[in-house]
Motif scaffolding. Sequence first.
Motif, PDB file in Angstrom:
ATOM      1  N   PRO A 258      -8.034  -5.773  -8.698  1.00 31.91           N
ATOM      2  CA  PRO A 258      -9.019  -4.833  -8.390  1.00 31.91           C
ATOM      3  C   PRO A 258     -10.147  -5.305  -8.753  1.00 31.91           C
ATOM      4  O   PRO A 258     -11.471  -4.710  -8.153  1.00 31.91           O
ATOM      5  CB  PRO A 258      -9.058  -3.413  -7.865  1.00 31.91           C
ATOM      6  CG  PRO A 258      -7.342  -3.842  -9.341  1.00 31.91           C
ATOM      7  CD  PRO A 258      -6.931  -5.186  -9.082  1.00 31.91           C
TER       8      PRO A 258
ATOM      9  N   GLN B 268      -7.637   1.428  -6.650  1.00 32.08           N
ATOM     10  CA  GLN B 268      -8.935   0.808  -6.088  1.00 32.08           C
ATOM     11  C   GLN B 268      -9.610   0.625  -7.415  1.00 32.08           C
ATOM     12  O   GLN B 268      -9.405   1.047  -8.598  1.00 32.08           O
ATOM     13  CB  GLN B 268      -9.920   1.820  -5.490  1.00 32.08           C
ATOM     14  CG  GLN B 268      -8.740   2.607  -4.469  1.00 32.08           C
ATOM     15  CD  GLN B 268      -9.978   1.459  -3.078  1.00 32.08           C
ATOM     16  OE1 GLN B 268      -9.753   1.350  -2.824  1.00 32.08           O
ATOM     17  NE2 GLN B 268      -8.645   1.038  -2.266  1.00 32.08           N
ATOM     18  N   LYS B 269     -11.016  -0.078  -7.304  1.00 31.77           N
ATOM     19  CA  LYS B 269     -11.371  -0.555  -8.860  1.00 31.77           C
ATOM     20  C   LYS B 269     -12.028   1.266  -9.217  1.00 31.77           C
ATOM     21  O   LYS B 269     -11.698   1.182 -10.281  1.00 31.77           O
ATOM     22  CB  LYS B 269     -12.755  -1.001  -8.650  1.00 31.77           C
ATOM     23  CG  LYS B 269     -13.302  -1.599  -9.935  1.00 31.77           C
ATOM     24  CD  LYS B 269     -15.201  -2.516  -9.461  1.00 31.77           C
ATOM     25  CE  LYS B 269     -14.918  -3.198  -8.511  1.00 31.77           C
ATOM     26  NZ  LYS B 269     -16.157  -3.231  -8.186  1.00 31.77           N
TER      27      LYS B 269
ATOM     28  N   SER C 184       0.386  -1.212  -0.559  1.00 28.83           N
ATOM     29  CA  SER C 184      -0.026  -0.346  -0.072  1.00 28.83           C
ATOM     30  C   SER C 184       1.057   1.205   0.293  1.00 28.83           C
ATOM     31  O   SER C 184       0.595   2.721  -0.979  1.00 28.83           O
ATOM     32  CB  SER C 184      -1.333   0.029   1.059  1.00 28.83           C
ATOM     33  OG  SER C 184       0.011  -0.459   2.182  1.00 28.83           O
TER      34      SER C 184
ATOM     35  N   GLU D 234     -10.509   3.707  -9.725  1.00 31.16           N
ATOM     36  CA  GLU D 234      -9.351   4.068 -10.455  1.00 31.16           C
ATOM     37  C   GLU D 234      -8.737   3.664 -11.529  1.00 31.16           C
ATOM     38  O   GLU D 234      -8.479   4.480 -12.294  1.00 31.16           O
ATOM     39  CB  GLU D 234      -7.694   3.664  -8.705  1.00 31.16           C
ATOM     40  CG  GLU D 234      -7.822   4.896  -8.195  1.00 31.16           C
ATOM     41  CD  GLU D 234      -7.080   4.985  -7.081  1.00 31.16           C
ATOM     42  OE1 GLU D 234      -6.368   5.634  -6.317  1.00 31.16           O
ATOM     43  OE2 GLU D 234      -6.717   3.582  -6.319  1.00 31.16           O
TER      44      GLU D 234
END
Lengths: 1152, 194
Positions: free
Chosen positions: A987, A947-948, A919, A950
């Motif tokens: 993701p 993230q999805k 991360s 993103e």
Amino acid sequence: MSRFVPLSEMQEDEQNEEETTIQEKVIALINEAQLVNSNDKKLVCLNQVRELIVNKDPSLLDSFFEEVAAFQQDRSVDVRKFVIAFIETACKKDCHYLMRSIQIIRYIMNDSNVTTEKRSISCFIQLYRLSLQYLVKMKTAKKEELDMWEILKEVKLDICSKLHGENDGLRTMVIKFIETVIILQTKKEPLSEPPRAVELEFSLDMVPLSHPILKQSELREESGILLVQLLELTGFPSISSVNLMTCISSLCAIGRQRPLHITTVIQTFEVLQANLPPSFTSSQISSVTKHLKSQLLGVLRQPGSLECRPQIVTLLTVLGAPQSEISKNTPKDVSLASKRTRSDNEGLHSKKAKLDESEEGEEFSSRGNILMEAIELTTADLKPLLTVESVVELVMLSMSNLPRLLPRSFSHSFTPIAAAGNDAQVTQLARLLASQMTAAGIGIGAQTKGLKPSRKGERPVVSDPRSGIREPTPEEEREREILERERLGKDKQVEQDETDPADLAKSLAELSYLGSLLGLPDIRDPQFPLAYSAFFGTEPMEVLPTASTGESSHSNLIVIKKENDDTTSPKEDDSKWRQSLAVPQKLKKIRAFDLSSIVKPLPMNEQERLSVAAFKRILATETGGSSTVLSQARTKLVIHLVTQFGGEFNKALLVFILEDLRSHFDLALSWLYAEYCIEEQLLTTPTSGTCQYENCLIGLMSGARDKLDNRDRLFTRLVLEAPKITPNALSIIKSYCRDEERAFLGITTLRDLILKKPQGSGDFIEALLDITTSDLEMARLQSLHIVKRFYSRPSLSMRIEKYSIRSLQKLLSDHPSFQSDTELEVASEWTEESIKICSGLFLSLLPINTKLLKELAIVYTNTIPTVKRIMLKLIDQPVRSIGMNSPELLELVEKCPVGAETLIMRILYILTEKAMPSSELVKHVRELHKRNSNDVRFLIPVLHGLQKSEVIAALPEFIRLSPNVTKGVFDRLLTSSKGESNISMSPISPSELLIALHNIDCRGDDNLMKAVIRATGLCFAEKGVYTQEVLAVVLQQLVDQTPIPILFMRTVLQSLSLCPRLANFILTILTKLISKQVWKQSKVWQGFIKCCESLKPHSFQVILQLPPQQMEEILKSSQSLRHPFAAHIKELAQRGSVPKSALQIMERLTSS
Amino acid sequence: MESLRFAVVCSSNQNRSMEAHHLLNKRGYNVKSYGIGSVVKLPGASANEPIIYPFGTTYEDMYQDLYQRDPHLYTQNGILQMLDRNRRIKPSPERFQEATEDKFNIIFTVGEKIFDTVIDDIESRGPQIYSPVHVININIQDNLDEATFGSFLFCEMCEMMSDSEDLDNEIELILLEFEAKHTTRTVLHSITFY
């Protein structure tokens, strides 16, 4: 040995019961002794035998003597010693065993064992006396007795020859033997100390002049020669204190029992007292001095010593004996005795004259008297000269010759002078001077007495016990001539020395040879006569110029001696030795033998050759085993010689060491250290010293390179144990490192040097670092490995780091350059190899110190593209080991210097290749992306960490990249969903991805549209991922959206073509589309029509559901649908289930 | 090889020689001890009043005698303990001059006077068997502590000598080595013959 049964004895002694049993016992014991193996048991038996024979029944001796004597051949030393003791007892009981005993003793004496040898001598001493006592009784000469006397002489000579042997203990016994022989073979005097027991008595006067076997003159001469030997022994500089003390006792015993010799003895002691061997320790000196003192007191007690009592008292005073002790030991009847002595003295010359005629042998004591007279003369001459002024001047002159430190002997023998300056003391001083001067052959006494022309005639005829009287050999003649010449030269020093040099050299050789055979004393200190002559106005004698040449000429003498020895065969040597024993040595006694005055230095090159030859022989004496005191002393000697003289010695030693470096290693080290010490001392003085140490070290190292195996660690040991590594030595190690064969050894040596010699590690680490850029891969890798380990040391890290950066910075230049050997080589192009060499060290340090990443980035941005490309390849391994959690790495990623984008990208790829991005990493990449928003490529490696939303947001950017990159992105997004590891999850799911693609707003952007189409195409290509079910989900979701995405129908059609089984599902979709008034979106509508076409005839049912207007439209636009559809209607019409509107449309169409 | 025969000589054959005799005996050396004085002297109540016995008096008799006189005093000054030890070693003190039959390889003495007397005595007997004997002196004061210390010095020397294969040849080296180790002690050495 056969068992012994004395039958005849038994018959004879039958009547005596007891005796027989003793005899039987003896037989049993002897037999047992022969059989037992244990030495102890054997000795027990034999001792019992002796006990029985000697104490119980001496008559048995006759029967068993030979049986016991036969044990002389026993292997045990103790048994042989028993035999000696036994025959000793036997001879004392009955002198008929003498002959046999002497033979046995002669046999045992040739034994190699020192203990039995000593024991035989002590036995022979007694046997010799007994033999003389026995022989003197003989009235006629029988063969047996003559033979016995011959053997006795032989053994005697044999023992005397051992006087100059190696063993101290043996020599002690020989001295004792000589003492006994002298006493036995001289005449008893009225004032002689009486023997302890009458049976011990024997003296020369007991021998009748006309004795058939014993010749008085012969015996006397021999005793004279032996006495001279004994006297000379005290002057040996190498004599041990034990031997010296034995000698002193013996001489005093002779003095006590034969007062005639007291003067000579005291004379010798006077010289000895002032010249104790310099090698003695203080306690040895005090032991010897004490011994001399107590022995002299013993002599003083004897009335026979009256004649030279003043000298004894003087000597005792010098030795530190208190006056009270002296007077206590002086006999009371002085007046009476002295009167007699005086009359004796008065009659001395007349008596002498008489004696000289009849008894040649008296000459030895008269020789002593001549010496005494010479000393007296010189004393008288000196005494008036010793005024206060002259003494002061003499002292001042001698001052310069004194040693820097007080010698031990001095502090021990020095007694403060009680009454300095009084007449007695001046006389004593004059005496002291005179005795030394006479010993050195100078002074008025020596001149007048020593130069008597009759000297030649006085020479005694030499007696050889075996050959009888013989003439002097030519050699002896020559020796005497040389001595004569030497003395003449010394006495008349004002005259020029007319001897020619060649003659001198020859004389020297002869002299040294003869001298060595005769055990000639070492050259005494020449300083005293020098001081004397300078003061008293005579020319100073020739003294060897400097200490060092003195030393070398001395070693030359040894060489000459040795070489002569080599040429003489042992037997010849032995016979010469025997002859030399008989040489009248009194000649030397009169004037000290001073070689320095007749010796001229050899030519330089000859000196050198001889000394080197001698040195080589010293080297060759190696005995093996370094622990012995002897070999330690040898090492010391060798090192001393080499460091002092260098030159050829150096070469010889080097060659010797290198013959077998391993076993001579200690010697090599001792040498190195010695040279080092000398060099260090030189360094403290401003004059620049020679680089002898360096030469020595280099010699050894290069020798090691040539002689040792390429991997032999002895080289390392040599280097490590050397006190200092000079630059040249270091370059030898470096040359090792450059040699493929020896690189391993060279590098490990450097490593050990750095570890174990911290004071010079700067140079060593520099050398080691140089290897890390060597073009020899094996060496490079090994050195890198070692340097990496050293990097953790704080003392070295800075240096290593700097070096690594420096070498990395070489990449900045356009062309590679290398330090190879001495010249700088410039290559035209950077190659992978050369880049690897330059960056190798740096990259290997990188994982350890990630701070270096900054440097990497700086260099990277400034290099040419070729280098960049290769560097990207090379950083793989280091970056992988750094990992994605290093703060420095994250910082670098976030900051991303301009120009280093490719580098960062590569780093990111390497990091995420096999692992889920952390991360933290994602956060930093996101930051970077934000700052540098136009470059979406940074996100690719960390896709899995995003993230999805993103991913969806960045999707338009991704698909706009080059097709290959896009495919890569999709691969990442799709493949990892299969899950290489559980952690690594995409993701976004495949269906979501496809939906997201459809939802990209690409109105008014044809390029984007094309990109989207291409992207969906990529998805469809992944048949494994986009299965029938996935597609169904996608279609279902899309169809529920409003408005329908433009590309929806395209997807539907493609899905259909990929999965024909979806047909039914698609028909329901179409139906749904009708409900959503699909005709309002023209693109979708067209797609709808196409779909209907491809699904005919099943789609007719759907078409029928269309409103009439749209149905007409669809049939108008699609020819392919029209006729089949009409036929379908007809069919339906027959069944009567067709809506009216449809029929109307059909009619309209068919009619038109 | 036959083992070396050692002798230790002090003045009264009580303290110094017996202490060494005791230790050397314990270490297994062939050792005898002697006194050189004309009588056996032991410290009495004061320095001026030594207790005197003729040679030949047994240690046992001396012990009983002193115990009768003043058990406290002679326990306090260690004399009784010393006599007790001595009587376990041999019956009575021996006088060196009287033991002419005993021949040794090494004789240790504990003072210069004793050293001189020993040599004079042996020499006065005249040479009989021509066997060399080394006489070695280390000065040791006549008190209990010094005697103990001295006995260890002698013991060390015995050890060095017994290790030597040819003592007559090596004695000089042995003494040098010993002196190098005990630099405060002066060793006097002489050689004479039986």
